[in-house]
Design a protein around this motif. Sequence first.
Motif, PDB file in Angstrom:
ATOM      1  N   LEU A 104       0.873  -1.166   0.000  1.00  0.00           N
ATOM      2  CA  LEU A 104       0.000   0.000   0.000  1.00  0.00           C
ATOM      3  C   LEU A 104       0.914   1.222   0.000  1.00  0.00           C
ATOM      4  N   GLU A 105       0.803   2.018  -1.035  1.00  0.00           N
ATOM      5  CA  GLU A 105       1.650   3.211  -1.144  1.00  0.00           C
ATOM      6  C   GLU A 105       1.309   4.192  -0.023  1.00  0.00           C
ATOM      7  N   ASP A 106       2.206   5.130   0.203  1.00  0.00           N
ATOM      8  CA  ASP A 106       2.010   6.095   1.285  1.00  0.00           C
ATOM      9  C   ASP A 106       0.752   6.932   1.140  1.00  0.00           C
ATOM     10  N   GLY A 108      -2.054   5.738   0.496  1.00  0.00           N
ATOM     11  CA  GLY A 108      -3.154   4.908   0.984  1.00  0.00           C
ATOM     12  C   GLY A 108      -4.179   4.539  -0.068  1.00  0.00           C
ATOM     13  N   TYR A 131      -1.111  -2.107   5.584  1.00  0.00           N
ATOM     14  CA  TYR A 131      -0.235  -1.108   6.179  1.00  0.00           C
ATOM     15  C   TYR A 131       0.781  -0.627   5.161  1.00  0.00           C
ATOM     16  N   LYS A 132       1.143   0.626   5.285  1.00  0.00           N
ATOM     17  CA  LYS A 132       2.140   1.216   4.399  1.00  0.00           C
ATOM     18  C   LYS A 132       3.511   0.648   4.735  1.00  0.00           C
ATOM     19  N   ARG A 133       4.357   0.614   3.732  1.00  0.00           N
ATOM     20  CA  ARG A 133       5.720   0.124   3.935  1.00  0.00           C
ATOM     21  C   ARG A 133       6.388   0.855   5.092  1.00  0.00           C
ATOM     22  N   SER A 134       6.213   2.161   5.138  1.00  0.00           N
ATOM     23  CA  SER A 134       6.852   2.960   6.187  1.00  0.00           C
ATOM     24  C   SER A 134       6.369   2.552   7.581  1.00  0.00           C
TER      25      SER A 134
END
Length: 164
Positions: A104-106, A108, A131-134
């Motif tokens: 999922l990119e930041d 969303g 959930y986002k990678r970050s």
Amino acid sequence: QRQMCIRDRYSIAMLEKNPHMRAVVFDSPFCCELLNSEIRSRGIKRLSAQEGDFERGNIPSGHDAIMLTYVLHSIPPERCEALLRRVYERIPEGGVIIVNEFLLEDNGMSPAFSALMAFNIFMLSNGGSLYKRSEIETWLNDVGFKNVKVIKTSPVILSLTAEK
């Protein structure tokens, strides 16, 4: 014919590429039943199944690596970090965690498949989410893992590895 759980396919593929390895799949009774059937039919000697629950049971110890494949999205964020902490405690120094999740990119909202999957997970789980990678990287770092590496394994799947 019933299909194996996707987590089992990852383990089998890893064993095929690494003939020196052994693997134990720690999963629900249903998935273990499917895997045991596959183990018997294919004669796989270096793979076994152990029934359990990452959140409620004891995470097996004595393994150099623990792979969480499509686990985090099924639980709320506060329980994700707690689970990663429990995994950290079970891995020996120098051990590795591998996390496979939907990307999922930041923003969303992309990729489109993941955004739709996030809605599905929201509706069907008890507080889970994509959930986002970050977010996953932060949890891994916060519990003590180091050298986090991110690999985009497909347009919608992300793998993160980290060391203890």
